[in-house]
Design a protein around this motif. Sequence first.
Motif, PDB file in Angstrom:
ATOM      1  N   TYR A 160       0.826  -1.207   0.000  1.00 32.15           N
ATOM      2  CA  TYR A 160       0.000   0.000   0.000  1.00 32.15           C
ATOM      3  C   TYR A 160       0.863   1.262   0.000  1.00 32.15           C
ATOM      4  O   TYR A 160       0.444   2.314   0.448  1.00 32.15           O
ATOM      5  CB  TYR A 160      -0.946  -0.004   1.200  1.00 32.15           C
ATOM      6  CG  TYR A 160      -1.860  -1.205   1.220  1.00 32.15           C
ATOM      7  CD1 TYR A 160      -2.707  -1.481   0.150  1.00 32.15           C
ATOM      8  CD2 TYR A 160      -1.865  -2.096   2.297  1.00 32.15           C
ATOM      9  CE1 TYR A 160      -3.533  -2.585   0.155  1.00 32.15           C
ATOM     10  CE2 TYR A 160      -2.690  -3.205   2.309  1.00 32.15           C
ATOM     11  CZ  TYR A 160      -3.523  -3.448   1.236  1.00 32.15           C
ATOM     12  OH  TYR A 160      -4.339  -4.553   1.242  1.00 32.15           O
ATOM     13  N   LEU A 186      -0.569   4.295  -1.474  1.00 28.01           N
ATOM     14  CA  LEU A 186      -1.656   4.904  -0.705  1.00 28.01           C
ATOM     15  C   LEU A 186      -1.144   5.632   0.537  1.00 28.01           C
ATOM     16  O   LEU A 186      -1.943   6.195   1.284  1.00 28.01           O
ATOM     17  CB  LEU A 186      -2.668   3.824  -0.296  1.00 28.01           C
ATOM     18  CG  LEU A 186      -3.341   3.064  -1.450  1.00 28.01           C
ATOM     19  CD1 LEU A 186      -4.285   1.997  -0.914  1.00 28.01           C
ATOM     20  CD2 LEU A 186      -4.097   4.018  -2.368  1.00 28.01           C
ATOM     21  N   PRO A 233      -7.095  -0.029   1.564  1.00 28.73           N
ATOM     22  CA  PRO A 233      -8.399   0.522   1.175  1.00 28.73           C
ATOM     23  C   PRO A 233      -9.541  -0.071   1.995  1.00 28.73           C
ATOM     24  O   PRO A 233      -9.434  -1.175   2.538  1.00 28.73           O
ATOM     25  CB  PRO A 233      -8.516   0.150  -0.303  1.00 28.73           C
ATOM     26  CG  PRO A 233      -7.571  -0.984  -0.496  1.00 28.73           C
ATOM     27  CD  PRO A 233      -6.466  -0.803   0.484  1.00 28.73           C
ATOM     28  N   THR A 238     -13.652  -1.149  -3.513  1.00 27.53           N
ATOM     29  CA  THR A 238     -12.814  -0.692  -2.404  1.00 27.53           C
ATOM     30  C   THR A 238     -12.239   0.669  -2.752  1.00 27.53           C
ATOM     31  O   THR A 238     -12.189   1.056  -3.927  1.00 27.53           O
ATOM     32  CB  THR A 238     -11.663  -1.673  -2.115  1.00 27.53           C
ATOM     33  OG1 THR A 238     -10.807  -1.745  -3.267  1.00 27.53           O
ATOM     34  CG2 THR A 238     -12.182  -3.057  -1.772  1.00 27.53           C
ATOM     35  N   GLY A 239     -11.787   1.397  -1.739  1.00 30.90           N
ATOM     36  CA  GLY A 239     -11.195   2.699  -1.986  1.00 30.90           C
ATOM     37  C   GLY A 239     -11.019   3.469  -0.696  1.00 30.90           C
ATOM     38  O   GLY A 239     -11.297   2.960   0.395  1.00 30.90           O
ATOM     39  N   ASP A 240     -10.558   4.714  -0.799  1.00 30.63           N
ATOM     40  CA  ASP A 240     -10.477   5.549   0.396  1.00 30.63           C
ATOM     41  C   ASP A 240     -11.866   6.104   0.713  1.00 30.63           C
ATOM     42  O   ASP A 240     -12.833   5.862  -0.024  1.00 30.63           O
ATOM     43  CB  ASP A 240      -9.433   6.655   0.236  1.00 30.63           C
ATOM     44  CG  ASP A 240      -9.746   7.625  -0.914  1.00 30.63           C
ATOM     45  OD1 ASP A 240     -10.934   7.811  -1.256  1.00 30.63           O
ATOM     46  OD2 ASP A 240      -8.794   8.211  -1.467  1.00 30.63           O
TER      47      ASP A 240
END
Length: 308
Positions: free
Chosen positions: A120, A123, A145, A158-160
């Motif tokens: 990650y 991210l 995420p 999925t994601g922020d």
Amino acid sequence: MAPGGRTCKEILESYSSFGDYDIAANAEIKIASLSIKPTIMSGGKVGMSSTNGVYELLECPVCTSSMYPPIHQCPNGHTLCSNCKVRVQNRCPTCRFELGNIRCLALEKVAESLELQCKYQSLGCHDIFPYYSKLKHEQHCQFRPYNCPYAGSECSVTGDIQELVGHLKDDHKVDMHDGSTFNHRYVKSNPQEVENATWMLTVFKCYGRQFCLHFEAFQMGTAPVYMAFLRFMGDEDEAKKFSYSLEVGANGRKLTWQGVPRSIRDSHRKIRDSQDGLIIQRNLALFFSGTDGKELKLRVTGRIWKEE
């Protein structure tokens, strides 16, 4: 006869040792053939300036996941993880030779010497971990995420947080509200039908964060119930900074609930099955509705506040 027997035994033992050497050599050749540029890091560990080669080396050909001890190999040097060894019925998926119980110790040693970046990294996680610690870290990495909190369908998005808020609004048509108080009315024309499905999800924005209010009907054992609970769109440590209350009632009766919102890191089903929310038995819900059991009409009010 005795001398001849001794000679035969020595030849067999020599051949067996040579076969073991071939197996080890195959693994060494496979490792050496990969173009990996090592970087010496603190403590004498080996870091990789490019992870393409090391991931190819440590990727199981069956499940394509990273391999961890015990790493198995066939007599021809093809490797696979211990879980997949059972799945392929002890036959090498590459050459179909019987696998036996040969460990690829050379590859396990290579993995032990590595320090790799968290997957990650893009991210925001810039930590570096030993290979055997990396997987455990990634399962709990704060930058991983989030799963979509919508429970009315199987959603794999999925994601922020901001990406999920947009996804809930545009794809699931979820109602969005600003403010820390709410007053919702839930109506169902046939209350005898209780399905394992979410009735409603509403997203609230307050204190600069987002919260998901769930209200649904489901079976608890053989008894149909209604349940309302709040989830926080963020991690558990942040969720504990908030509290909320829910209230439902009519005809001089009232049920209240006060709790801490659960993080969306916890699955919807996990929260529901733990009964961590306001639970209303159907008979009481129909009494609150005042419709002689012909229609469900519930008004749920609530408030979110930040703990000092």
